[in-house]
Enzyme design. Structure first.
Site, PDB file in Angstrom:
ATOM      1  CB  CYS A  45      -0.933  -0.025   1.208  1.00  0.00           C
ATOM      2  SG  CYS A  45      -1.882   1.481   1.393  1.00  0.00           S
ATOM      3  CE  LYS A  96      -4.682   3.805  -6.543  1.00  0.00           C
ATOM      4  NZ  LYS A  96      -5.592   2.714  -6.150  1.00  0.00           N
ATOM      5  CE1 TYR A 103      -6.952  -1.077  -7.099  1.00  0.00           C
ATOM      6  CE2 TYR A 103      -7.749  -3.326  -7.200  1.00  0.00           C
ATOM      7  CZ  TYR A 103      -6.960  -2.363  -6.606  1.00  0.00           C
ATOM      8  OH  TYR A 103      -6.177  -2.688  -5.533  1.00  0.00           O
ATOM      9  CG  HIS A 129     -28.400  23.669  -4.112  1.00  0.00           C
ATOM     10  ND1 HIS A 129     -28.509  22.906  -5.263  1.00  0.00           N
ATOM     11  CD2 HIS A 129     -28.502  24.973  -4.489  1.00  0.00           C
ATOM     12  CE1 HIS A 129     -28.688  23.726  -6.287  1.00  0.00           C
ATOM     13  NE2 HIS A 129     -28.677  24.969  -5.853  1.00  0.00           N
TER      14      HIS A 129
END
Ligand SMILES: Cc1cc2nc3c(=O)[nH]c(=O)nc-3n(C[C@H](O)[C@H](O)[C@H](O)COP(=O)(O)OP(=O)(O)OC[C@H]3O[C@@H](n4cnc5c(N)ncnc54)[C@H](O)[C@@H]3O)c2cc1C
Length: 463
Positions: A43, A51, A180, A439
């Site tokens: 990781c 990544k 992925y 919103h």
């Protein structure tokens, strides 16, 4: 009672190993942990972290273009690959240090060596040849990219491991795979200006994801200029007289590129680990077999994370480690919960998803309501970028439970994390409906899709 050198010996200093070692040491257990490469594991060193940094790097070209619509004039921009690699190295070295610091502060003994089992409670440390004993052993050795030895010329290809540290940014790349990792790297390289081809033998990329997500992403990637070749595969790779690589494909002829990357699955790191000597059983892929509490077939030996081939994600490895600690050291038997794992694909646009895809839900439930919205994100109005956001809720009509939530668009990963809480809590569509919108956001769409876009009854789409 036999006396052991350690209460716990952890093999592998990645996500799962470090968490189990640190927590056990913090409880006062005598813990040693061995790592043969770099602390932080896949990781931190060659997975999620570098990544994501590269994903950020690859997005700036579009940001610069988009800025114009908002009144900015951006001068000529250039990209320096070596500078990015150096900055990434600095960051992962910092994180590697933090991982070790956490272990040291908790009181764990940190070993920089390969470790192999020689018996149920004995471990050989390869740097010194010393053998140590432990009451419990956690195997958290992860996996590595499949080198795909059956492919002629595979030795000329790179995997995700090498992709992070290429000496030069290639001008062109062919990436084989439809999962992925392949998709994310295709987006990264394309965003950095590399001519990118993705080749995948399956019908559609990201086959395990909801169809709207994979099709929407496929279209978006092609629109950006990534060439995607499905139902095709590389049959051989050779180097031509100019030093470039030639990938012969089954259907699309020869693809010539500077690099060919294979992202064709990962293999558990169990070879030569001494599992037989310890009585630890593996499956036909070499993944360690475990029960619901991460116990292997050998008493006192546990396995967690990628090496067990459950769900190969960092938070899952960490969760399994925490369950191990609860079960073995806190008297609270806890089995890892692999249901409703929210996850993301850091493509561009991103996919964020949790729960069942439409197809999976249709196999399990008689009557489904599907709420689906497709719209142009607000930022794209002034920038003029042609892109779509897709949001989708899959709902069980019988009890209104939201079974799956899927998003293709900016920050979809961030949204999936929060949606994960709602699905885990068992929220219904009515809970979504009575939630006030924020919103203006893209995610307000998730609580304002009042009418189903269509229904699925006994597997058949209606309306
Ligand atoms: C390119 C890429 C991108 C990824 N992106 C994501 C993402 O975005 N999100 C996500 O959740 N997951 C992602 N993952 C998956 C994630 O990295 C893994 O699921 C996670 O690291 C698994 O943790 P682990 O503890 O099982 O193994 P690892 O992290 O692989 O750690 C295992 C460690 O054991 C060491 N080791 C092996 N054998 C021995 C031995 N005999 N002795 C001593 N040490 C040994 C290895 O060197 C390694 O450091 C990605 C993976 C890759 C490859």
């Amino acid at each position: 009672m036999a006396s052991f050198d350690y209460d716990l010996f952890v093999i592998g200093g990645g996500s799962g190993g470090v968490r189990s070692g640190r927590l056990a040491a913090a409880m006062g257990k005598r813990v040693a942990i061995a790592e043969e490469f770099r602390y932080g594991g896949t990781c931190v060193i060659r997975g999620c972290v570098p990544k994501k940094l590269y994903v950020y790097a690859s997005q700036f070209a579009e940001h610069f273009e988009d800025a114009e619509g908002y009144g900015w004039t951006v001068g000529e921009s250039t990209f320096d690959w070596k500078k990015l690699v150096a900055a990434k190295d600095k960051e992962i070295t910092r994180l590697e240090g933090l991982y070790q610091k956490g272990l040291a502060n908790a009181g764990a003994e940190i070993l920089h060596t390969r470790a192999e089992l020689t018996g149920p409670n004995t471990i050989k440390l390869l740097d010194s040849g010393r053998t140590v004993t432990a009451e419990r052993i956690v195997i958290a050795v992860g996996g590595h990219p499949s080198s795909h030895d059956a492919l002629p010329g595979h030795e000329l290809c790179i995997s995700s491991n090498e992709a992070f540290d290429l000496p030069e940014l290639p001008k062109s790349i062919v990436i084989a795979g439809g999962g992925y990792i392949a998709v994310e790297f295709a987006n990264i390289f394309h965003g950095l200006g590399v001519e990118t081809t993705l080749i995948y033998r399956g019908k559609e990329i990201l086959s395990r994801f909801d169809q709207d997500m994979r099709r929407g992403l496929h279209a978006a990637m092609e629109q950006k200029g990534i060439r995607i070749l499905c139902e095709d595969l590389i049959q051989s790779v050779t180097r031509n007289a100019e030093g470039r690589l030639v990938a012969e494909t089954m259907k699309n002829g020869a693809l010539t590129a500077d690099q060919v990357m294979l992202a064709l699955g990962r293999v558990p790191n169990t070879k030569g680990l001494g599992l037989e000597a310890a009585g630890v059983a593996v499956n036909e892929r070499g993944a360690i077999l475990i029960d619901a509490f991460s116990r292997t077939s050998a008493p006192g030996v546990y396995a967690l994370g990628d090496v067990t081939d459950r769900v190969q994600l960092t938070p899952v490895a960490i969760h399994e480690a925490m369950c191990f600690i609860e079960t073995e050291y806190k008297g609270n038997p806890t089995s890892p919960d692999h249901d409703l794992i929210a996850t993301a694909v850091f493509s561009q646009p991103e996919i964020g998803t949790v729960g069942l895809s439409e197809d999976e839900a249709a196999k399990k439930f008689e009557d489904l309501e599907v709420y689906r919205a497709e719209f142009r994100p607000m930022k794209a109005t002034l920038s003029g970028r042609s892109e779509k956001t897709i949001m989708k809720l899959v709902v069980n009509a019988a009890d209104r439970k939201v079974l799956g939530a899927h998003i293709l668009g900016h920050e979809a990963g961030e949204m999936a994390q929060l949606l994960g809480i709602t699905l885990k809590a068992g929220c219904t569509k009515d809970d979504f409906d009575r939630t006030m919108a924020v919103h203006p956001t893209a995610s307000e769409e998730l609580v304002t899709m009042y009418n189903p876009s269509y229904r699925i009854k006994n597997g058949e789409r209606i309306g």
